[in-house]
Design an enzyme around this catalytic site. Structure first.
Site, PDB file in Angstrom:
ATOM      1  N   ASP A  50       0.842  -1.195   0.000  1.00  0.00           N
ATOM      2  CA  ASP A  50       0.000   0.000   0.000  1.00  0.00           C
ATOM      3  C   ASP A  50       0.882   1.251   0.000  1.00  0.00           C
ATOM      4  O   ASP A  50       1.581   1.514   0.982  1.00  0.00           O
ATOM      5  CB  ASP A  50      -0.891  -0.044   1.246  1.00  0.00           C
ATOM      6  CG  ASP A  50      -1.964   1.014   1.217  1.00  0.00           C
ATOM      7  OD1 ASP A  50      -1.766   2.052   0.539  1.00  0.00           O
ATOM      8  OD2 ASP A  50      -3.008   0.818   1.860  1.00  0.00           O
ATOM      9  N   TYR A 149     -11.799  14.247  -8.026  1.00  0.00           N
ATOM     10  CA  TYR A 149     -10.699  13.540  -8.702  1.00  0.00           C
ATOM     11  C   TYR A 149      -9.810  14.542  -9.447  1.00  0.00           C
ATOM     12  O   TYR A 149      -8.582  14.508  -9.349  1.00  0.00           O
ATOM     13  CB  TYR A 149     -11.313  12.509  -9.658  1.00  0.00           C
ATOM     14  CG  TYR A 149     -10.344  11.852 -10.616  1.00  0.00           C
ATOM     15  CD1 TYR A 149      -9.471  10.850 -10.183  1.00  0.00           C
ATOM     16  CD2 TYR A 149     -10.321  12.207 -11.968  1.00  0.00           C
ATOM     17  CE1 TYR A 149      -8.591  10.240 -11.076  1.00  0.00           C
ATOM     18  CE2 TYR A 149      -9.455  11.604 -12.857  1.00  0.00           C
ATOM     19  CZ  TYR A 149      -8.591  10.619 -12.414  1.00  0.00           C
ATOM     20  OH  TYR A 149      -7.723  10.021 -13.294  1.00  0.00           O
ATOM     21  N   LYS A 153      -5.817  15.758  -8.719  1.00  0.00           N
ATOM     22  CA  LYS A 153      -4.803  15.719  -9.775  1.00  0.00           C
ATOM     23  C   LYS A 153      -4.112  17.081  -9.902  1.00  0.00           C
ATOM     24  O   LYS A 153      -2.912  17.162 -10.090  1.00  0.00           O
ATOM     25  CB  LYS A 153      -5.442  15.340 -11.120  1.00  0.00           C
ATOM     26  CG  LYS A 153      -5.890  13.879 -11.208  1.00  0.00           C
ATOM     27  CD  LYS A 153      -4.699  12.968 -11.366  1.00  0.00           C
ATOM     28  CE  LYS A 153      -5.084  11.519 -11.569  1.00  0.00           C
ATOM     29  NZ  LYS A 153      -3.959  10.611 -11.315  1.00  0.00           N
TER      30      LYS A 153
HETATM   31  P1  NAD Z   1      -6.069   1.680 -12.724  1.00  0.00           P
HETATM   32  O1  NAD Z   1      -7.123   1.902 -11.683  1.00  0.00           O
HETATM   33  O2  NAD Z   1      -6.207   0.525 -13.641  1.00  0.00           O
HETATM   34  O3  NAD Z   1      -4.635   1.613 -12.032  1.00  0.00           O
HETATM   35  C1  NAD Z   1      -4.345   2.261 -10.826  1.00  0.00           C
HETATM   36  C2  NAD Z   1      -3.678   1.239  -9.921  1.00  0.00           C
HETATM   37  O4  NAD Z   1      -3.309   1.884  -8.692  1.00  0.00           O
HETATM   38  C3  NAD Z   1      -4.628   0.085  -9.531  1.00  0.00           C
HETATM   39  O5  NAD Z   1      -4.084  -1.161  -9.929  1.00  0.00           O
HETATM   40  C4  NAD Z   1      -4.722   0.190  -8.011  1.00  0.00           C
HETATM   41  O6  NAD Z   1      -4.790  -1.058  -7.351  1.00  0.00           O
HETATM   42  C5  NAD Z   1      -3.445   0.924  -7.675  1.00  0.00           C
HETATM   43  N1  NAD Z   1      -3.542   1.545  -6.373  1.00  0.00           N
HETATM   44  C6  NAD Z   1      -4.581   2.287  -5.886  1.00  0.00           C
HETATM   45  N2  NAD Z   1      -4.340   2.626  -4.612  1.00  0.00           N
HETATM   46  C7  NAD Z   1      -3.133   2.088  -4.293  1.00  0.00           C
HETATM   47  C8  NAD Z   1      -2.357   2.073  -3.106  1.00  0.00           C
HETATM   48  N3  NAD Z   1      -2.783   2.699  -1.993  1.00  0.00           N
HETATM   49  N4  NAD Z   1      -1.176   1.424  -3.094  1.00  0.00           N
HETATM   50  C9  NAD Z   1      -0.735   0.762  -4.214  1.00  0.00           C
HETATM   51  N5  NAD Z   1      -1.430   0.742  -5.372  1.00  0.00           N
HETATM   52  C10 NAD Z   1      -2.616   1.400  -5.391  1.00  0.00           C
HETATM   53  O7  NAD Z   1      -5.980   3.052 -13.536  1.00  0.00           O
HETATM   54  P2  NAD Z   1      -5.266   3.358 -14.922  1.00  0.00           P
HETATM   55  O8  NAD Z   1      -6.330   3.542 -15.932  1.00  0.00           O
HETATM   56  O9  NAD Z   1      -4.182   2.396 -15.155  1.00  0.00           O
HETATM   57  O10 NAD Z   1      -4.659   4.806 -14.606  1.00  0.00           O
HETATM   58  C11 NAD Z   1      -3.304   4.995 -14.205  1.00  0.00           C
HETATM   59  C12 NAD Z   1      -3.092   6.457 -13.841  1.00  0.00           C
HETATM   60  O11 NAD Z   1      -3.408   7.296 -14.954  1.00  0.00           O
HETATM   61  C13 NAD Z   1      -3.969   6.931 -12.679  1.00  0.00           C
HETATM   62  O12 NAD Z   1      -3.229   7.819 -11.875  1.00  0.00           O
HETATM   63  C14 NAD Z   1      -5.090   7.664 -13.372  1.00  0.00           C
HETATM   64  O13 NAD Z   1      -5.667   8.647 -12.543  1.00  0.00           O
HETATM   65  C15 NAD Z   1      -4.356   8.271 -14.561  1.00  0.00           C
HETATM   66  N6  NAD Z   1      -5.274   8.545 -15.682  1.00  0.00           N
HETATM   67  C16 NAD Z   1      -5.847   7.508 -16.348  1.00  0.00           C
HETATM   68  C17 NAD Z   1      -6.737   7.775 -17.377  1.00  0.00           C
HETATM   69  C18 NAD Z   1      -7.394   6.652 -18.153  1.00  0.00           C
HETATM   70  O14 NAD Z   1      -8.167   6.943 -19.057  1.00  0.00           O
HETATM   71  N7  NAD Z   1      -7.133   5.386 -17.847  1.00  0.00           N
HETATM   72  C19 NAD Z   1      -7.043   9.095 -17.730  1.00  0.00           C
HETATM   73  C20 NAD Z   1      -6.449  10.120 -17.011  1.00  0.00           C
HETATM   74  C21 NAD Z   1      -5.554   9.838 -15.992  1.00  0.00           C
END
Ligand code: NAD
Length: 324
Positions: A50, A149, A153
């Site tokens: 975590d 959210y 960010k």
């Molecule tokens: P995702 O939810 O698939 O991946 C995020 C990961 O973070 C998850 O596997 C989760 O288990 C992990 N996580 C959460 N809390 C945690 C903790 N306390 N300790 C360890 N791990 C933890 O999301 P994603 O789509 O892969 O997005 C990745 C990043 O890109 C994020 O920061 C998201 O905000 C950003 N983002 C994504 C998108 C998109 O369209 N996918 C768009 C804008 C920004």
């Protein structure tokens, strides 16, 4: 051998980044609360832990990583982010992860860190017209994101920039616009519009109907995962901090997105418009700055990425049907 640390390596973008870095010959450590759900990680070392825990952060940053990618966040699609029910968790958990990781890297003399921000930081008032949204990087202020959210960010972007100014950290910041593709959430209420629509179409009988949240006239652009990874690496290895949009400029309405998926699937389905969380009325990536600074911008047509994603989700649906 170069070494990389990927935080959030069990998630959608993080698991794809691990694969790409391994293909490039890096030694990779991944960290997440969970392993990737849909495929085996290729990381050399995968720590289940975590990142809200400062002690864990100190343990995982135990060597001189050349590149650190910070993707971990408490996040999801509109059904998770825009209902208001998860605001406290989203703000607290993600801010704490960013506070911990940035400071730990600085204290351990690991200098180059990438931060995944979002198009959700852009002000709501610039995204009311579905045909003409403004998401140029310099339109972020005065700030008025439409979700907590987005506020988290924005706060974290500013913190990374402050560590750059005051402590010499080599931070790189991208604002992602709706990333989609195989091996991402598709049926757990955290999925985004492309995956949700692919699932609905895959599960519907030809001639049936699918539900669409709202009138379907809200617009967005969607970026295929491979181009997201490519843009991220180009930014990380450039000498420029950002923030910069990493997104597609091919804007479509949600109705058009659904039509495209139906045509890929070869199905004719009626659209039933139902109430649901929607977000802003229009959003599109503005790629002028990335072209100017990196000499590159995404170019894959939406339909091609959707075809790959639909095929993967169809496989998942069939597997579920076989198991039940
Ligand atoms: P995702 O939810 O698939 O991946 C995020 C990961 O973070 C998850 O596997 C989760 O288990 C992990 N996580 C959460 N809390 C945690 C903790 N306390 N300790 C360890 N791990 C933890 O999301 P994603 O789509 O892969 O997005 C990745 C990043 O890109 C994020 O920061 C998201 O905000 C950003 N983002 C994504 C998108 C998109 O369209 N996918 C768009 C804008 C920004």
């Amino acid at each position: 051998m170069k070494k990389a640390l990927v935080c959030g390596a069990g998630g959608f973008i993080g698991s794809h980044m691990v694969k790409r870095l391994k293909d490039e010959g890096f030694w990779v450590r991944g960290v997440d609360l969970k392993y990737p759900e849909f495929w085996e990680t290729t990381a050399d070392d995968f720590v289940i832990g975590d990142l809200r825990d400062q002690y864990l952060c100190r343990q995982i940053v135990d060597r001189k990583f050349d590149e650190v990618y910070q993707f971990a966040a408490d996040m999801g699609g509109a059904g998770y982010v825009f209902t208001g029910e998860h605001d406290a968790d989203i703000m607290h958990n993600s801010a704490q992860i960013n506070l911990n990781m940035l400071d730990t890297c600085w204290k351990r003399n690991v200098r180059r860190i990438f931060y995944s921000s979002s198009a959700c930081i852009y002000p709501e008032f610039n995204q009311m017209d579905p045909d003409n949204p403004n998401c140029a990087e310099d339109s972020a202020y005065p700030a008025q994101p439409d979700s907590e959210y987005g506020w988290e960010k924005l706060f974290s972007e500013r913190m990374y920039l402050a560590y750059h100014r005051n402590k010499g950290m080599e931070v790189r910041i991208a604002r992602y616009h709706n990333i989609f593709g195989p091996y991402g959430a598709w049926n757990d209420s955290r999925e985004k519009a492309p995956a949700a629509i692919c699932r609905k179409v895959a599960m519907a009988e030809d001639g049936g109907e699918i539900e669409i949240w709202g009138d379907g006239k809200q617009t967005r652009s969607f970026l295929y995962i491979d181009e997201c990874i490519e843009g991220t690496l180009r930014l990380m290895r450039s000498d420029w901090t950002g923030p910069v949009n990493i997104g597609s400029e091919e804007m479509v309405s949600i109705n058009q997105l659904a039509d495209m998926v139906m045509s890929i699937a070869g199905k004719r389905l009626a659209k039933k418009h139902v109430p649901g969380p929607l977000g802003v009325r229009g959003r599109n990536s503005d790629n002028r700055l990335i072209r100017e600074k990196l000499g590159w911008s995404p170019s894959l047509p939406l339909r091609e990425g959707l075809k790959k994603t639909y095929d993967w989700i169809l496989g998942q649906v069939r597997q579920l049907e076989c198991e039940s």
